[in-house]
Structures are given as structure tokens and as C-alpha cells.
Scaffold this active site. Sequence first.
Site, PDB file in Angstrom:
ATOM      1  N   LYS A   1     128.423  47.743  82.554  1.00 52.73           N
ATOM      2  CA  LYS A   1     128.708  48.652  83.674  1.00 52.73           C
ATOM      3  C   LYS A   1     130.076  49.299  83.480  1.00 52.73           C
ATOM      4  O   LYS A   1     130.304  50.415  83.911  1.00 52.73           O
ATOM      5  CB  LYS A   1     128.730  47.875  84.994  1.00 52.73           C
TER       6      LYS A   1
ATOM      7  N   LYS B   1     127.954  46.452  73.292  1.00 55.88           N
ATOM      8  CA  LYS B   1     127.170  45.814  74.355  1.00 55.88           C
ATOM      9  C   LYS B   1     127.048  46.749  75.558  1.00 55.88           C
ATOM     10  O   LYS B   1     128.036  47.362  75.963  1.00 55.88           O
ATOM     11  CB  LYS B   1     127.887  44.526  74.796  1.00 55.88           C
TER      12      LYS B   1
ATOM     13  N   LYS C   1     138.090  43.005  78.547  1.00 59.72           N
ATOM     14  CA  LYS C   1     138.431  43.911  79.656  1.00 59.72           C
ATOM     15  C   LYS C   1     139.836  44.474  79.440  1.00 59.72           C
ATOM     16  O   LYS C   1     140.070  45.668  79.649  1.00 59.72           O
ATOM     17  CB  LYS C   1     138.303  43.201  80.998  1.00 59.72           C
TER      18      LYS C   1
END
Length: 327
Positions: free
Chosen positions: A196, A193, A112
Site C-alpha cells: 500500500k 513487493k 519503511k
Amino acid sequence: MKTYLSGIQPSGRLHLGNYFGAIRQHIALSETPGEHYYFIADYHALTTVRDPELLRELVRDVAATYLALGLDPERAVLWRQSEVPEVTEIAWMLSTVCGMGLLERAHSYKDKLAHGIKPNVGLFTYPVLMAADILAYDATHVPVGKDQVQHLEMTQDMAGYFNGQYGEVFVRPEAQLADNESMAKVPGIDGQKMSKSYGNAIWIFEEGKALKKAIQGIPTDSRAPEEPKDPKELLLFDFLALFLPEDEWNDWAARVQAGGEGAPGYGHLKQRLIAAVDETFGEARERRRELMSDPAELDRILARGAEKARVRAQATRNRALTACGLR
Ligand code: TYM
């Protein structure tokens, strides 16, 4: 007896990765013997979603998605994480035995950061709350996609530290992956991958023009259909593998590999993929629309689930409080 448990964040509309990596297993397992717990991880989503109206909507959307795809709330407990506040108490107790280093090594947190997401403390301690989610219900099996395996290992570590210090309070769970490798880690339209937060996802209920546009977005190259190609190197074949029966996939793959006159072009393969998506989700799209039109009923189903889930979490919370001397 096996206790299955898993959670999904309502941080965006659910995509094919969520379906093939997780939801499909959850629904299939809920028809087998054992106890079945599935929840909507709204406390977790709060680390990224800042719009209250949107969050309420997304929670209902996850519930409607599960129900539309066939989860029976009489066989499986379905609830909203935040309706069982005991998990946050368990998370606090676990955080006192969890080393900083364990959290610093989390791939999902590091990914992230690499994608430019500005972290808050909640995002950093996310795996502690996740461990509490799992341990609160004495889960033995946690069906998830491959990206969550490290979080499961961290859960085992935290249970081990706590039990090592205070005695056997928590049950150590195991991750359970889809048997099929292409389902355990579904790629997005950019080959990374599907996620969202990476802008590479295809929504489960996409249809019509929007579905066509999404599938057109799967990158191909300029080679002619006649030119022999290795299907394993084509992202399009990863998507086909999710939807087609093995025999049919093998047949298309052999034709692409052989090349020549009978070989299908990319456009043709994309048409087949669109038809397969329609076949798989067509009926569920309608059911989802109906379910979303009655938010009060969705809230009632979730509240009933929370009541059942809470009984289990309270017992575990009490066990943990007593073990560490808070009672
Ligand atoms: P989340 O919301 O990111 O994803 C929900 C489930 O979908 C799986 N998944 C995938 N599987 C295959 N390929 C993909 N591209 C893909 N993307 C997502 C995930 O592995 C997951 O099973 N931390 C969890 C939510 C959570 C949880 C829990 C899960 C909170 N507490 C307790 C299990 C147990 C998450 O962010 O999943």
C-alpha cells in the site's frame, strides 16, 4: 484444536498482495475445523493514517472486503482491533521483556525508513503490539504473507522471554504461508513487493478502465511476439500465475517460450489477465458495493465480533497480570 488468527491494516485499499497472500487463505481456512479470528488492525494503521474520516472509511472497507469475498462472520470472528483494548495492556507487558535490539532488526521498519517514511515511536514498537494481537487470543497458526514472517519470529521470541520469566502464560504461534510461492510474496507493478505504501499496488476491486490502466502499467519490453522469451523472467507471468489454472498458465508459457508465429504478444496476455481478474472478482465487486452502502450494519458485525474476541483477550490479560505480579 487449531486457532487461526490474522490481521490487516486499514491503511489503504486492499490490494492483490493482501488477497493472495492473506485474505484468500483466511476465507479458505475459516471453512475448516478450528477457531478463526480475523481483525482490522486500526491501532496499527494509526502509525501512518492521519485523517480520522478516512480511517473510519478504511476500516469499513476492510470489513466489506472480507465479507464480499466470502468470509462468514458466523464461522470466523471479525472485529476491529481497537475494540479490544486489552491488547494494548498485553503489549505494554511484552514491551518490558522485549530488547531494543530485537525491534532494531525488524526488516519492515528498516524498509519503511528506506522508503523515506518518517518514523514515530508507534512504528518502531509496532511488532510488540502485533505480538500482543496474536498472543492475546492464544493463536496457534497465523496465516500471513512472507513479509510478516519476521514479525512472527519476534512474537515467538517475546512469548518465550515472558514465559521464561513468569511461567507458561502465552501460547507460541506459527506463521502459515500460502503454499504457492507467487502468492506468499505478490510483486507490485514495479517488480518489488506489492505494498500500500509503495505506489505499486492494484486494488482488488479495480474494474473497467481503471483496471485496464493498471494492467497496462505492468512493464514489458519491445521484443516482438515471435521472439522466444523466458516466461519466468516476465513480471506479467507472475500476475497470470495468480489467476490462471496451472494448465492454462503452462500453455501460455510454452507458447511464449517457443516464440514463432503462434506466440501471443504482451497485449494479448494482458487482455487475458484483465478477463481473469473480472472472472475472479466480478461478483464480489457488486457485493462490496452493497455492503458499503450500509455502514451501520458493518459496524454492528464488527461490534458483535469484538464482544466475542474480548472474552478471550481478557482471560489472557488476566493471566499475564497475575503471572508478573500486577495482581
Ligand atoms: P498488512 O496490512 O501490511 O498486510 C495484510 C496481509 O497481507 C499480506 N501481504 C502480502 N502477501 C503477499 N504479497 C504481498 N505483496 C503482500 N502485501 C501484504 C501480509 O503479509 C499480511 O498477511 N503487521 C500486519 C498486520 C497485523 C497482523 C497482526 C497480522 C497486525 N497485527 C497480527 C497478523 C497477526 C500488516 O501490516 O499487514
